[in-house]
Scaffold this active site. Structure first.
Site, PDB file in Angstrom:
ATOM      1  N   CYS A 247      10.204  27.350  -6.961  1.00  0.00           N
ATOM      2  CA  CYS A 247       9.171  27.220  -6.462  1.00  0.00           C
ATOM      3  C   CYS A 247       8.455  26.381  -6.538  1.00  0.00           C
ATOM      4  O   CYS A 247       8.737  25.630  -6.121  1.00  0.00           O
ATOM      5  CB  CYS A 247       8.482  28.394  -8.015  1.00  0.00           C
ATOM      6  SG  CYS A 247       8.762  28.423  -9.368  1.00  0.00           S
ATOM      7  N   ARG A 252       8.348  30.805 -12.029  1.00  0.00           N
ATOM      8  CA  ARG A 252       8.473  31.931 -10.743  1.00  0.00           C
ATOM      9  C   ARG A 252      10.265  32.256 -10.522  1.00  0.00           C
ATOM     10  O   ARG A 252      10.602  33.270 -10.295  1.00  0.00           O
ATOM     11  CB  ARG A 252       7.193  31.870 -10.163  1.00  0.00           C
ATOM     12  CG  ARG A 252       6.247  31.755 -10.462  1.00  0.00           C
ATOM     13  CD  ARG A 252       5.287  32.257  -9.361  1.00  0.00           C
ATOM     14  NE  ARG A 252       4.699  30.362  -8.680  1.00  0.00           N
ATOM     15  CZ  ARG A 252       4.276  30.351  -7.622  1.00  0.00           C
ATOM     16  NH1 ARG A 252       3.629  30.979  -7.408  1.00  0.00           N
ATOM     17  NH2 ARG A 252       3.902  28.301  -7.686  1.00  0.00           N
TER      18      ARG A 252
END
Length: 292
Positions: A247, A252
């Site tokens: 990410c 994430r």
């Protein structure tokens, strides 16, 4: 009452605990004995002081989950100090949860896996679902007896470095970019309000954009195993592939790593935690700026 959730039908550790499982064990969570420790890791670090699950202790991702100058994950020594100060031992059952569907809780889960802690779990639904289901909360900050913690590892099979990504460009590898489409195509460098950035926008050539939110339901809990399988089948991410997820700063993508590795049992999944803030700043590194 067992502190370890049961295994899945495939014989793997069940990496999730349900709110019901945790609710029944809040007395153990609040005990000074190190058997079960509950750690809250939020993007918004003020949330913990507004209300948290009774007995939970807070981890500040900005100060405690990254090196102040290298933007690397904590060293073995730093991780030992951090967890030991929270009353965690090598054999503690550790349950993690947080806001934003467990972004940073999943990031710490990945780090603990990297450092060889076996009994670590995520609370399904994280902070949002716990609060919305009306379960107990507290504003009291617990203090536990400091313990000795000795990280194992590192377990390099779960981590990708920039040289791994560079090699992957010429090898059969499934690169999964979990950022927003506007980050992926280079329209923006970071989500609104986030400061860590790179000089260039775009994505690693050949990467498939499967946004992290595809893994969770509207209440923040994970989709069923069948639904998750369908998400990655639809994007032709074969379970036998060598998979690298990334990410912007690695949190994430830790959630997607958790889904592929821990929930779906993909055998070779690595998180590129250097992520776009590293790749987008590398001189000479190839960058793509469209979805083609």
């Amino acid at each position: 009452m067992s502190l370890q959730p049961t295994q899945t039908q495939q014989g793997r550790k069940n990496a999730l605990v349900t709110p019901e499982w945790l609710d029944r064990r809040l007395d153990t969570v609040a005990s000074d004995t190190p058997e079960l420790r509950l750690l809250e890791v939020d993007l918004n670090t003020d949330f913990y002081h507004e209300a948290h699950i009774p007995g939970a202790v807070s981890i500040d991702w900005r100060r405690q989950l990254q090196h102040a100058t290298r933007r690397d994950i904590p060293s073995k020594e730093a991780m030992a100090d951090l967890l030991g100060s929270r009353g965690v031992t090598d054999t503690s059952t550790v349950v993690l949860y947080g806001d934003n569907s467990n972004w940073f809780a999943a990031h710490l889960y990945w780090m603990l896996t990297y450092y060889g802690h076996d009994e670590v779990y995520l609370l399904d639904g994280g902070r949002k679902h716990w609060l919305e289901s009306g379960r107990p909360t507290s504003t009291s900050v617990p203090s536990y007896t400091p313990r000795s913690y000795h990280p194992d590892g590192p377990c390099e099979r779960v981590r990708a470095y920039r040289h791994d990504v560079q090699r992957a460009l010429s090898r059969p590898t499934a690169l999964v970019d979990v950022r927003l489409p506007a980050e992926y195509d280079g329209t923006i460098l970071a989500p609104p309000g986030m400061t860590e950035s790179a000089q260039r926008g775009g994505h690693i050539p050949g990467a498939t954009n499967i946004v992290w939110s595809e893994n969770v339901r509207s209440d923040g809990r994970f989709k069923s195993a069948d639904a998750l399988e369908q998400v990655y089948n639809d994007w032709d991410i074969d379970r036998e592939s060598d998979v690298i997820v990334y990410c912007r700063i690695g949190e994430r993508s830790s959630l997607t790593w958790f889904v592929l590795s821990e929930l779906l049992g993909y055998p070779s999944v690595r998180n590129y935690d250097g992520a776009w803030t590293e790749w987008g700043n590398l001189i000479g590194a190839p960058v793509a700026t469209s979805a083609e």
